[in-house]
Each structure stands twice: as C-alpha cells, then as structure tokens.
Design an enzyme around this catalytic site. Structure first.
Site, mmCIF file in Angstrom:
data_model
loop_
_atom_site.group_PDB
_atom_site.id
_atom_site.type_symbol
_atom_site.label_atom_id
_atom_site.label_comp_id
_atom_site.label_asym_id
_atom_site.label_seq_id
_atom_site.Cartn_x
_atom_site.Cartn_y
_atom_site.Cartn_z
ATOM 1 N N PRO A 1 -3.766 -0.133 19.249
ATOM 2 C CA PRO A 1 -3.597 -0.646 17.885
ATOM 3 C C PRO A 1 -3.558 0.417 16.787
ATOM 4 O O PRO A 1 -3.071 0.116 15.692
ATOM 5 C CB PRO A 1 -4.822 -1.555 17.702
ATOM 6 C CG PRO A 1 -5.819 -1.107 18.711
ATOM 7 C CD PRO A 1 -5.022 -0.587 19.871
ATOM 8 N N LYS B 1 1.455 -0.582 15.288
ATOM 9 C CA LYS B 1 2.889 -0.635 15.593
ATOM 10 C C LYS B 1 3.314 -1.858 16.405
ATOM 11 O O LYS B 1 4.511 -2.154 16.508
ATOM 12 C CB LYS B 1 3.309 0.632 16.361
ATOM 13 C CG LYS B 1 3.353 1.865 15.508
ATOM 14 C CD LYS B 1 4.426 1.749 14.434
ATOM 15 C CE LYS B 1 4.300 2.821 13.381
ATOM 16 N NZ LYS B 1 4.706 2.411 12.057
ATOM 17 N N TYR C 1 4.439 6.279 10.152
ATOM 18 C CA TYR C 1 3.516 5.205 9.786
ATOM 19 C C TYR C 1 4.258 4.094 9.048
ATOM 20 O O TYR C 1 4.088 2.912 9.349
ATOM 21 C CB TYR C 1 2.400 5.775 8.908
ATOM 22 C CG TYR C 1 1.254 4.837 8.657
ATOM 23 C CD1 TYR C 1 0.178 4.778 9.534
ATOM 24 C CD2 TYR C 1 1.237 4.004 7.537
ATOM 25 C CE1 TYR C 1 -0.886 3.905 9.304
ATOM 26 C CE2 TYR C 1 0.192 3.143 7.302
ATOM 27 C CZ TYR C 1 -0.870 3.108 8.189
ATOM 28 O OH TYR C 1 -1.912 2.238 7.969
ATOM 29 N N TYR D 1 -8.822 5.782 7.885
ATOM 30 C CA TYR D 1 -8.916 6.064 9.323
ATOM 31 C C TYR D 1 -9.845 7.266 9.478
ATOM 32 O O TYR D 1 -9.555 8.331 8.911
ATOM 33 C CB TYR D 1 -7.556 6.452 9.905
ATOM 34 C CG TYR D 1 -6.529 5.335 9.962
ATOM 35 C CD1 TYR D 1 -5.777 4.998 8.837
ATOM 36 C CD2 TYR D 1 -6.299 4.643 11.143
ATOM 37 C CE1 TYR D 1 -4.819 3.991 8.900
ATOM 38 C CE2 TYR D 1 -5.343 3.636 11.210
ATOM 39 C CZ TYR D 1 -4.606 3.320 10.081
ATOM 40 O OH TYR D 1 -3.664 2.317 10.144
ATOM 41 N N HIS E 1 0.841 -1.204 0.000
ATOM 42 C CA HIS E 1 0.000 0.000 0.000
ATOM 43 C C HIS E 1 0.873 1.250 0.000
ATOM 44 O O HIS E 1 1.726 1.409 0.863
ATOM 45 C CB HIS E 1 -0.913 0.012 1.238
ATOM 46 C CG HIS E 1 -2.185 -0.742 1.018
ATOM 47 N ND1 HIS E 1 -3.347 -0.444 1.679
ATOM 48 C CD2 HIS E 1 -2.476 -1.763 0.186
ATOM 49 C CE1 HIS E 1 -4.303 -1.263 1.265
ATOM 50 N NE2 HIS E 1 -3.799 -2.079 0.371
HETATM 51 C C1 DHB Z 1 -5.233 -2.901 10.953
HETATM 52 C C2 DHB Z 1 -5.085 -2.658 12.284
HETATM 53 C C3 DHB Z 1 -4.605 -1.446 12.707
HETATM 54 O O1 DHB Z 1 -4.432 -1.192 14.004
HETATM 55 C C4 DHB Z 1 -4.279 -0.457 11.810
HETATM 56 O O2 DHB Z 1 -3.809 0.738 12.251
HETATM 57 C C5 DHB Z 1 -4.430 -0.705 10.477
HETATM 58 C C6 DHB Z 1 -4.902 -1.938 10.054
HETATM 59 C C7 DHB Z 1 -5.750 -4.210 10.494
HETATM 60 O O3 DHB Z 1 -6.016 -5.065 11.337
HETATM 61 O O4 DHB Z 1 -5.908 -4.404 9.288
#
Ligand code: DHB
Length: 403
Positions: free
Chosen positions: A303, A307, A395, A204, A76
């Site tokens: 999450p 990371k 990121y 997001y 991506h």
């Molecule tokens: C996913 C989980 C995340 O915490 C994130 O920032 C992006 C993707 C996922 O599970 O696909």
C-alpha cells in the site's frame, strides 16, 4: 435484479476496476454485466487507500461519478517525509504542476455503484462466479450462482476484475502464466479515528522502530498506519499504545526544526482497526483469448504510495478504449497490445511501491546494509530537487502512454 443471459462484456468483480470499466464501456456504447460475489454492504464498507492520481480523477469525471469527490475530496499539493528526526516536504504542485486528491476508495466505490443502479444497468451482488469457460472460443461464458440458482452468462469477452483470489484468472492454463511475487516481512496496522488530522498534508515517516503514515478521510477523521510484525492481531493493540507509537515515529529533533511549530499528534476515539499484510504480485499475461484481467486480479502492490486503485483504473481506461475499438471496427491492434501496454505501468508501479516500502520500513531482521541504503536514499531526496521531482512524478502518477 436479474441479469440478461447474454452481453458484450461479462465483468467478473464489482470493485472499482469492474465498475469503472462498465461505466467507461457504456459511454462508448458497449453493454456489460457486472457480477460481484459479495453483498453490496461489504463492498461499500471495506477500508482501502485514499489517494487518487490525476488520471483517476479524470476517469471519475468522465463517467460522471465526481460530484461528491469535488464537494468532499481534498486536493493535496504535497506531502512530507520524516526520518532521523528531520522533515522534508515534497512539493508536487511545484515539481510536477499537478496535485493528488484525497478521496477514499470506499467512497469511489459507493459512487460508482450508485451511478450504475441509477442507470438501471446490470450489476448483481451476491453473484458467486463458479467458472469462466470457453475463453479460447469466440463465445466465452461465466457460470455463477445467484438467488440459490445456477446461471450462465454468455459474452463476446470476459473481464476478470475479481481481485487477487478471484476465480477468473484460473481460466488461463497454468503453463501459460508467469507469476512474480514478493512478500514483505511486515504488515500495516491501520486506524480510523474521530479526530481532526494532526497535519494538513500526509506524513510518511521512517521512525526508529518502523514506518508510520498520517493520513485523513476528512477535516474531522484521521486515518493512520504503523508498521507491525506479520501475524499481528489488531485486537492486541490498545488504542493508547497505537497513539504512543505514532507519536514516537513522527517525532522531530527540536534543534532541527526550531523555526516551525512543534508537532503534536492529535489523539481521539479509534473507530476501526485492521491489519494489512504487504506483498507485491504480478501475473503475466493479462489476456488469454477472450479473457482479459484488470486490477488486483493481475497485480498487487504494497500500500505504500497508494498505487493499487490507481493502477486498476489505468488498466480499465486502456481496456475500455481497446474493447470499444474492437467492437466498432473488429481491428485487433489495441486488444492485442493490452497486456504489454498495461504491464509496463504495472512494473513501474511495482518498482515505485517497492522503493517507497523498503525506504520507509525497518526490516525486522535488521539488515544494517539495507538500512544505510534506505537512509542514503532519503537524504538524497532531502538534498536533490531532481530526486524529489522523480518521486513526485511517480507519486502523482504518470500519464497514460508515458510509461
Ligand atoms: C493512504 C494509504 C496509503 O497507502 C498511502 O500511501 C497514503 C494514504 C490512506 O489510506 O489514506
């Protein structure tokens, strides 16, 4: 399989941190035994995040666990932020020259396990560690139960890669440990659904009623999350209510994006639902005597930004170098520097994850000052290329040694 009763590195925990360490050590000529408390099937089915930084992809390539990732993972180049009815794209490839890989932690773990077993190297499931002992001597040991009997594994070094509730950390005396923690006032409800992703990139969103994330596992499987109150039972959320909430949180103002295709959320059968609480935790130091901690055993991030796995892999890349150098030369410089070296990255990631989390979630206690700060931050990202670059660099992940 039964394990030898002596090895160079006893690894407590067969998640991605422990397994990756075992592979990196093997490539450097260092033997290890991996002890995992849970059954193989549980380790291989636990749903976790799905984004791999460049450095994590490199590590998988180095150990030869990259074939399925290359065939099925999805590179991506960017991601989207949504807030106040508007959309901003963060073009990682343009801003940093690198991309990330969408490839689920579950799949990474499966590949690392399969490779270890193929190599006929010691990896025990259902091996419950009872205690880690003598870490202040040059002959530490791990006592564990396997197949109904108690065993002792002696080693030169023990690595605790056994998660945030694992037993290894307890071998560091309390008075030497500093623990930092932040509990966030919300959780994530995550779903897997048999439907093609609604967007080809991750979204997001800071919706009016809270955070939402649109992710994916393949071209036909959607992964998505919504912010829910702490203590939520996933079973209390009907499938349609989850889709409705996702749609509301991703909604764009029609005037604002008149030039683009209207966004429609694709709905389909939900096959998995679970709730994840959100917290940050760091324990210092990450080494005591002959015990080294890696991954969740020493630090947890919320999450948002994915990371956790990447930090765990970064820890063990540094640790594999340090241990192999020490085994080869007895030079202690790198093992002495391990804790400070990796903690710099841990705190960078703790800050990044906290920023992403607070910027994109709605505080249920409704602090209006915090809300305005979050919106100001999002508008800054929307209008400033250097703000977008800083976000993109974090990121996609900072190089080893760059933190
Ligand atoms: C996913 C989980 C995340 O915490 C994130 O920032 C992006 C993707 C996922 O599970 O696909």
């Amino acid at each position: 399989m039964s394990a030898p009763d002596r090895t160079q590195v006893a690894i407590v925990g067969g998640g991605p941190a422990g397994l990756m360490l075992a592979h990196l050590l093997r490539r450097r000529g260092v033997d290890s035994v991996v002890l995992e408390a849970r059954p193989r099937q549980r380790v291989e089915t636990r749903q976790r995040a799905g984004i791999l930084e460049h450095g994590t992809v490199e590590a998988l390539r180095e150990v030869g666990a990259d074939a399925r990732m290359d065939a099925l993972g999805m590179p991506h180049d960017g991601f989207e932020l949504r807030f106040s009815g508007r959309s901003v794209r963060v073009d990682m490839q343009e801003l940093t020259g690198e991309h990330v890989m969408i490839w689920a932690q579950t799949e990474v773990t499966k590949d690392l396990i399969a490779l270890r077993l193929e190599q006929d190297e010691p990896l025990l499931f259902d091996a419950e560690v009872l205690s880690v002992e003598d870490v202040e001597t040059d002959s530490p040991s791990v006592r564990y139960r396997h197949d109904g009997a108690e065993h002792v594994l002696r080693a030169d070094v023990v690595v605790g890669a056994d998660g945030s509730y694992g037993p290894a950390r307890r071998a560091i005396p309390d008075h030497l440990v500093r623990r930092f923690e932040r509990i966030y006032p919300y959780s994530w409800l995550g779903i897997l659904a048999d439907v093609a992703p609604s967007s080809h990139e991750l979204i997001y969103a800071r919706g009016r009623t809270g955070f939402a994330l649109a992710s994916m596992r393949s071209s036909s499987v959607t992964r998505a999350y919504i912010q829910v109150p702490n203590g939520t039972d996933a079973a209390d959320w009907a499938d349609e209510a989850i889709w409705d909430e996702l749609a509301a949180r991703f909604a764009l103002d029609s005037g604002e994006h008149a030039d683009r295709e209207p966004f429609t959320l694709a709905r389909g059968p939900i096959t998995d639902k679970s709730v994840t609480p959100m917290r940050s935790m760091v324990t210092e130091p990450m080494r005591h005597g002959r015990l080294f901690l890696a991954g969740d055993a020493a630090h947890i991030v919320p999450p948002t930004g994915a990371k956790g796995l990447n930090l765990a892999v970064a820890d063990v890349r540094v640790l594999a170098e340090a241990l192999s150098e020490w085994f080869a030369t007895k030079d202690e410089t790198l093992i002495d520097a391990y804790s400070d070296t990796v903690l710099r990255r841990v705190w960078r990631a703790a800050h990044f994850s906290w920023t992403m989390t607070t910027m994109l979630h709605v505080d249920p206690d409704g602090d209006p000052f915090d809300e305005q700060l979050a919106l100001a931050h999002l508008r800054h990202i929307a209008t400033s290329e250097s703000a977008r670059r800083a976000l993109a660099e974090n990121y996609r992940g900072l190089a080893l040694g760059a933190v």
